[in-house]
Design a protein around this motif. Structure first.
Motif, PDB file in Angstrom:
ATOM      1  N   LEU B 112       0.594  -1.535  -0.052  1.00  0.00           N
ATOM      2  CA  LEU B 112      -0.469  -0.372  -0.268  1.00  0.00           C
ATOM      3  C   LEU B 112       0.918   1.540   0.254  1.00  0.00           C
ATOM      4  N   HIS B 113       2.375   1.033   0.421  1.00  0.00           N
ATOM      5  CA  HIS B 113       2.910   2.021  -0.086  1.00  0.00           C
ATOM      6  C   HIS B 113       3.026   3.181  -1.081  1.00  0.00           C
ATOM      7  N   ALA B 114       2.928   2.561  -2.515  1.00  0.00           N
ATOM      8  CA  ALA B 114       2.912   3.539  -3.613  1.00  0.00           C
ATOM      9  C   ALA B 114       1.466   4.213  -3.088  1.00  0.00           C
ATOM     10  N   GLU B 115       1.043   3.425  -3.349  1.00  0.00           N
ATOM     11  CA  GLU B 115      -0.628   4.453  -3.450  1.00  0.00           C
ATOM     12  C   GLU B 115      -1.217   4.971  -2.571  1.00  0.00           C
ATOM     13  N   TYR B 116      -0.226   5.214  -0.704  1.00  0.00           N
ATOM     14  CA  TYR B 116      -0.447   6.437  -0.269  1.00  0.00           C
ATOM     15  C   TYR B 116      -0.100   7.131  -0.221  1.00  0.00           C
ATOM     16  N   SER B 117       1.278   6.893  -0.791  1.00  0.00           N
ATOM     17  CA  SER B 117       2.590   8.234  -0.953  1.00  0.00           C
ATOM     18  C   SER B 117       2.650   8.562  -2.337  1.00  0.00           C
ATOM     19  N   ALA B 138       9.363  -0.248 -10.062  1.00  0.00           N
ATOM     20  CA  ALA B 138       8.276   0.676 -11.107  1.00  0.00           C
ATOM     21  C   ALA B 138       7.414   1.103  -9.751  1.00  0.00           C
ATOM     22  N   GLU B 139       6.843   0.718  -8.885  1.00  0.00           N
ATOM     23  CA  GLU B 139       6.247   1.739  -7.970  1.00  0.00           C
ATOM     24  C   GLU B 139       6.934   2.420  -7.419  1.00  0.00           C
ATOM     25  N   CYS B 140       8.717   2.715  -6.907  1.00  0.00           N
ATOM     26  CA  CYS B 140       8.956   3.729  -6.254  1.00  0.00           C
ATOM     27  C   CYS B 140       9.180   4.450  -7.645  1.00  0.00           C
ATOM     28  N   GLN B 141       9.031   4.534  -8.946  1.00  0.00           N
ATOM     29  CA  GLN B 141       9.863   5.940  -9.652  1.00  0.00           C
ATOM     30  C   GLN B 141       8.406   5.936 -10.054  1.00  0.00           C
ATOM     31  N   ALA B 142       7.220   5.053  -9.816  1.00  0.00           N
ATOM     32  CA  ALA B 142       5.369   6.455  -9.999  1.00  0.00           C
ATOM     33  C   ALA B 142       6.015   6.853  -8.820  1.00  0.00           C
ATOM     34  N   CYS B 147       5.605  12.868  -6.002  1.00  0.00           N
ATOM     35  CA  CYS B 147       5.642  13.932  -5.649  1.00  0.00           C
ATOM     36  C   CYS B 147       6.906  15.144  -6.540  1.00  0.00           C
ATOM     37  N   ALA B 148       7.555  14.472  -7.330  1.00  0.00           N
ATOM     38  CA  ALA B 148       8.433  15.624  -8.425  1.00  0.00           C
ATOM     39  C   ALA B 148       7.031  16.462  -8.879  1.00  0.00           C
ATOM     40  N   LYS B 149       6.022  15.742  -9.322  1.00  0.00           N
ATOM     41  CA  LYS B 149       5.009  16.434 -10.431  1.00  0.00           C
ATOM     42  C   LYS B 149       4.765  17.917  -9.169  1.00  0.00           C
ATOM     43  N   ALA B 339      16.368  10.015   0.516  1.00  0.00           N
ATOM     44  CA  ALA B 339      14.896  10.646  -0.576  1.00  0.00           C
ATOM     45  C   ALA B 339      14.379   9.453  -1.032  1.00  0.00           C
ATOM     46  N   GLY B 340      13.666   9.447  -1.909  1.00  0.00           N
ATOM     47  CA  GLY B 340      13.301   8.356  -3.157  1.00  0.00           C
ATOM     48  C   GLY B 340      14.087   7.009  -3.785  1.00  0.00           C
ATOM     49  N   GLU B 341      15.016   8.497  -4.445  1.00  0.00           N
ATOM     50  CA  GLU B 341      16.389   7.075  -4.977  1.00  0.00           C
ATOM     51  C   GLU B 341      16.740   5.826  -3.910  1.00  0.00           C
ATOM     52  N   GLU B 342      17.419   6.505  -3.086  1.00  0.00           N
ATOM     53  CA  GLU B 342      17.447   5.804  -1.796  1.00  0.00           C
ATOM     54  C   GLU B 342      16.791   4.222  -1.953  1.00  0.00           C
ATOM     55  N   GLY B 343      15.122   4.023  -1.608  1.00  0.00           N
ATOM     56  CA  GLY B 343      14.649   3.607  -1.927  1.00  0.00           C
ATOM     57  C   GLY B 343      14.306   2.635  -2.849  1.00  0.00           C
TER      58      GLY B 343
END
Lengths: 367, 367
Positions: B112-117, B138-142, B147-149, B339-343
């Protein structure tokens, strides 16, 4: 049948009492100390093995074989070996004519183990051979066949099997002291100095894996009592380092055993490691150092409590116990606990480790 | 632009002084404590994260999100969270209307991490997300893209990066304190109890690797500062154990890094491990426990001498330091050290680990 063998057979026939080997393996005591010829007078032979005959009950040093006349003179004089019992390699096969020699202990560079072990058996002698047993599984099989054909015993110098802490670790691990084993980690390595035969592939047959990584592998096998069914390895060697022009530096590997145990193992020629840990469902058994010449330290964690486990200093150290084991087995007609098959089992896995690293895939082994 | 963001932007524009983060990363102090909404009120959120807001300089707990009304009532009352700041999942997207919430901290099951993030970012909030960041790269990239957007920061809950011994270990390892690193060993695991979402693949995305093995992987990466180029893994799972019907128990792996360092890593759901060792050419740095909530113990062996290395108890523990880091980075306009890149980097390797184990081959990764 040479004289020493006739004597031994007579001794066995007389029904000797069991020798007190400190729990290693119950064997009958030979009627006299059996005579060893040491082949190869390098550091390990002269500084570790030879001084330990003094602590033996069933073994004595009676002959030396070396290509260096000065070493034959120096160590021959030091240990009171008569000139008739000092051999060059050209004279090696004459050991068959020397009834004082019962056992030939091969402490040569790895690639010479097979040839000299086979020639020793053909000369009618029992064989002790340093590890790695040889540089290929095929050589190991030839050694086993030659000794079987000659009716002589073959034992490999896995001294840790005669060291009390390692024997206790085996008992505890296999007995489920910390629950069924799940994971084993085993690390062995040292920063090697340049200028040794160990770094010359034609003599060594390989790098850290053959020399020191074999301790990680052998420990994983003796702590489980199982043979691995899958092997995966990754090698890392800086070829610009002049020490590693022909052999590998680091080669780490994982072994999966039939019961599901995974062993994670380190082998290194550029960093210092000497330890293993058996992790079960309820805790762990840790040894560091684990396989050094002395100083073994055991810690046990069980049910949330970590504590050291100490053993009394044995009357006989691992070197003397190893030297005595083969004479006892000869007298008793039993197989050494580390017979040729044990060396072959390691070489089979070592070949799979090298293949895995080279082909970047895991290698399956039959159980 | 919501009110909290306008306030922050003003704060940054005012040129704030650097906050004393105990050396983590120099960031400007935010003008006020930023408000966190905690999403998911399980053990880790309620027993480890929430009590630690008391030790924060820049973070405060302002809202709760849970699917269990009784938990919202219990923890809402305990932490003085008004009913207007207690949300069910159906009400989640309304957090965008709440200017007291600056950051949404996702402590939900992994899948559920990707959806709620992403929904938090779309609601205009900064995001803290527990590790593993998601169940696929792929979820991490999304998540990173969302967040960037939205112009919001994304940070992953790698708390060890805020723990003083781990930070010292990084400094010593990368600085060559025991010589250039040759080998890293890292072991993480615990005997998991049945009946948890972590054992349910649709929620967890995987077994021990996702949950605890990620500590071994992340440590190998932060201790080297490199990304692995080759990955090899072996899994071992007893499928007759009801805990492991859908996820793996043990999965051990080796990583080869561009500099030649090899990491040997353990991940287990059936045995207890928490440690790592960095072995260099002149000794090693050992941590055990390494990544627990407290009690880190460091031993260093250098030039033949082994000694403990002790640090003073920090004014702010790893949980509070982590909670304060994101507000500081928001105020300062800098990227979180995790940051997200680390995950994403961890998930890329985790996918390679799973592929290696499934396909019985090593997997190459671009550096």
């Amino acid at each position: 049948m040479d004289r020493s063998r006739r004597e031994l057979m007579g001794g066995i026939g007389a029904g000797l009492v069991l020798a007190g080997m400190g729990g290693t393996t119950a064997c009958a005591a030979p009627p006299r100390k059996l005579g060893y010829a040491i082949v190869g007078l390098g550091y390990y032979a002269t500084q570790q093995i030879m001084p330990n005959f003094a602590g033996c009950d069933h073994a004595k040093l009676v002959a030396l074989v070396s290509g260096t006349p000065a070493k034959l003179a120096q160590y021959g004089d030091q240990y009171g070996i008569p000139k008739t019992h000092r051999y060059s390699y050209a004279e090696f096969d004459r050991i068959g004519d020397n009834p004082d020699i019962d056992i030939v202990y091969i402490v040569l560079p790895n690639s010479l183990h097979a040839e000299y072990s086979i020639r020793a058996a053909q000369a009618g002698k029992h064989v002790m051979c340093e590890k790695p047993m040889a540089v290929s599984a095929a050589e190991c099989q030839a050694m086993i066949a030659a000794c079987a054909k000659a009716g002589r015993k073959l034992m490999i110098g896995y001294r840790s099997r005669f060291e009390p802490y390692n024997r206790l670790a085996i008992e505890l691990a296999r007995g489920g002291h910390v629950g069924p084993t799940r994971i084993i980690t085993a690390e062995h390595g040292f920063p090697i100095k340049a200028g040794q035969w160990r770094l010359d592939r034609p003599l060594s047959g390989g790098g850290s894996m053959m020399d020191i990584g074999i301790y990680s592998l052998n420990a994983a096998r003796y702590l489980t009592g199982e043979e691995p069914v899958e092997v995966s390895a990754i090698a890392s060697t800086d070829r610009s380092d002049p020490r590693f022009a022909s052999v590998e530096d680091r080669i780490d590997f994982m072994l999966r055993f039939p019961s599901g145990i995974i062993a994670n193992c380190v082998s290194s020629y550029s960093s210092a490691h000497n330890g293993y840990r058996v992790i079960g469902t309820q805790g762990w058994i840790d040894m560091e150092p684990a396989t050094q010449y002395s100083g073994q330290t055991m810690m046990i964690r069980k049910d949330g409590v970590t504590a050291p486990r100490s053993l009394p200093v044995p009357a006989k150290n691992q070197f003397a116990a190893q030297l005595d084991h083969l004479p006892e087995c000869i007298a008793n007609g039993t197989a050494p606990i580390v017979a040729g098959e044990e060396g072959l089992a390691d070489l089979r896995v070592i070949e799979a480790i090298y293949r895995s690293a080279a082909e970047h895939r895991s290698v399956s082994l039959s159980a």
